[in-house]
Design a protein around this motif. Structure first.
Motif, PDB file in Angstrom:
ATOM      1  N   ALA A   1      34.223  51.421  39.457  1.00  0.00           N
ATOM      2  CA  ALA A   1      34.420  49.908  39.795  1.00  0.00           C
ATOM      3  C   ALA A   1      34.703  49.876  41.191  1.00  0.00           C
ATOM      4  O   ALA A   1      34.133  49.083  41.726  1.00  0.00           O
ATOM      5  CB  ALA A   1      36.020  49.500  38.974  1.00  0.00           C
ATOM      6  N   ILE A   2      35.153  50.834  41.923  1.00  0.00           N
ATOM      7  CA  ILE A   2      35.486  50.985  43.275  1.00  0.00           C
ATOM      8  C   ILE A   2      34.113  50.966  44.163  1.00  0.00           C
ATOM      9  O   ILE A   2      33.825  50.315  45.063  1.00  0.00           O
ATOM     10  CB  ILE A   2      36.688  52.011  43.780  1.00  0.00           C
ATOM     11  CG1 ILE A   2      38.021  51.640  43.315  1.00  0.00           C
ATOM     12  CG2 ILE A   2      36.448  51.918  45.190  1.00  0.00           C
ATOM     13  CD1 ILE A   2      38.931  52.484  43.468  1.00  0.00           C
ATOM     14  N   ALA A   3      33.528  51.849  43.404  1.00  0.00           N
ATOM     15  CA  ALA A   3      31.851  52.079  44.053  1.00  0.00           C
ATOM     16  C   ALA A   3      31.050  50.799  43.966  1.00  0.00           C
ATOM     17  O   ALA A   3      30.494  50.542  44.905  1.00  0.00           O
ATOM     18  CB  ALA A   3      31.273  53.278  43.444  1.00  0.00           C
ATOM     19  N   ALA A   4      31.411  49.977  42.870  1.00  0.00           N
ATOM     20  CA  ALA A   4      30.604  48.778  42.867  1.00  0.00           C
ATOM     21  C   ALA A   4      31.062  47.656  43.604  1.00  0.00           C
ATOM     22  O   ALA A   4      30.481  46.609  43.759  1.00  0.00           O
ATOM     23  CB  ALA A   4      30.624  48.602  41.540  1.00  0.00           C
ATOM     24  N   ILE A   5      32.444  47.411  43.851  1.00  0.00           N
ATOM     25  CA  ILE A   5      32.991  46.321  44.540  1.00  0.00           C
ATOM     26  C   ILE A   5      32.567  46.305  46.005  1.00  0.00           C
ATOM     27  O   ILE A   5      32.466  47.258  46.638  1.00  0.00           O
ATOM     28  CB  ILE A   5      34.504  46.364  44.383  1.00  0.00           C
ATOM     29  CG1 ILE A   5      35.245  46.449  42.953  1.00  0.00           C
ATOM     30  CG2 ILE A   5      35.357  45.508  45.380  1.00  0.00           C
ATOM     31  CD1 ILE A   5      36.734  46.596  42.705  1.00  0.00           C
TER      32      ILE A   5
END
Ligand code: MN
Ligand code: MN
Length: 314
Positions: free
Chosen positions: A135-139
């Motif tokens: 999730a953090i990589a995609a935000i």
């Protein structure tokens, strides 16, 4: 703390800077790492919560909320009672969720520990961790929250577990732990687009159970709504104590009873009940997976930047 926005708005106009959010994050991160050595079989829950809370104060910060220690099928919102004697048991899966508060800036972070003798919860622990990382990589600016929910769901399902669909990550603002916008743990059409400077707590929950949490009757954590007149003298005194000591952030019944004046369980629970009924405070019931499945959680606080994001609690 999960779900439900904090509706109380602070009248103080100080807007915390990104530097202050980063500082709150650094403190939370250090304490998260230091606290892991406390999570051992036989350790009393009350000692763990009070030690972590003392660590927060020793760093010059305040608690953004009472330390949550949620075990096995409990997903969130449990903090030990004032006279809790329970200890951590072998083979349990333990979520520790802690938050720091520094001049209005907030950091929120959580981790899960597998206390089994054979690593049986390892995959469940990894499911929420991997979902958090994905999730953090995609935000990034312009990305929609509902899509991030999809990334979380994908990662958790890839390991054969269910995401908890009625718990979410949340936007954070000065003095506001839950500032309205949510990051679901499943793919949705929610179309809020991340913007540069947004602060979010990202917190996937994975479970072997139903993927839906329900409220228990037990409530240990409360938050202020709108202070107004209460009838009983004891309630007035306790409300005054809450305003002076905990302000706008969630607090524990345990914290009130630490004051010798409010040591009586009966008096405090009657006062809390009166304030709940008058909607001066709200309660955050303990949350359990509806299918009594085991639950894992991983959480970081991030600041969205041009080039992705900065994890304040790294
Ligand atoms: Mn949170
Ligand atoms: Mn949290």
């Amino acid at each position: 703390m999960e779900e439900d926005k904090h509706t109380h708005s602070e009248d103080c106009s100080h807007e915390a800077s990104l530097d202050e959010f980063e500082e709150a994050g650094k403190i939370a991160s250090r304490i998260r790492e230091d606290s892991k050595k406390l999570i051992m079989i036989g350790e009393p829950l009350l000692d763990i919560a009070e030690t972590i809370e003392r660590m927060i104060n020793d760093e010059g910060a305040e608690m953004a909320f009472p330390v949550n220690i949620s075990i096995n099928e409990i997903a969130a919102h449990y903090t030990p009672e004032f006279d809790c004697t329970r200890v951590l048991e072998e083979n349990s899966i333990v979520k520790i969720d802690l938050g720091t508060y520094l001049n209005g800036a907030i950091a929120d972070t959580a981790y899960t520990i597998d206390l089994s003798d054979d690593g049986r919860h390892e995959s469940l622990v990894k499911a929420s961790q991997e979902a958090l990382e994905a999730a953090i990589a995609a935000i990034k600016p312009g990305e929609r929250v509902g899509e991030i929910g999809g990334r979380i769901e994908e990662k958790i399902r890839a390991r054969g577990f269910k995401p908890i669909s009625n718990l979410t990550g949340h936007m954070i603002k000065t003095n506001e732990l839950h500032a309205g916008v949510e990051i679901p743990n499943i793919k949705t059409n929610d179309n809020y687009e991340f913007q540069v400077g947004d602060i979010f707590a990202v917190e996937p929950f994975a479970t072997t159970g139903s993927g839906f949490v329900t409220d228990l009757e037990q409530v240990e954590i409360f938050g202020l709504y709108i202070p107004h007149q209460v009838r009983m003298r004891q309630s007035r005194k306790i409300l005054q104590h809450i305003l002076e000591n905990f302000g706008v952030m969630p607090f524990a019944e345990r914290w009130i009873r630490k004051n010798p004046e409010f040591k009586s369980k009966l008096l405090v629970s009657v006062a809390l009940k009166e304030m709940l009924e008058a909607q001066i405070i709200r309660g955050y019931p303990v949350l359990r997976d509806g299918g009594n499945g085991l639950v894992s959680q991983a959480e970081h606080t991030i600041i969205v930047t041009e080039s992705g994001n900065k994890i304040t609690t790294k």
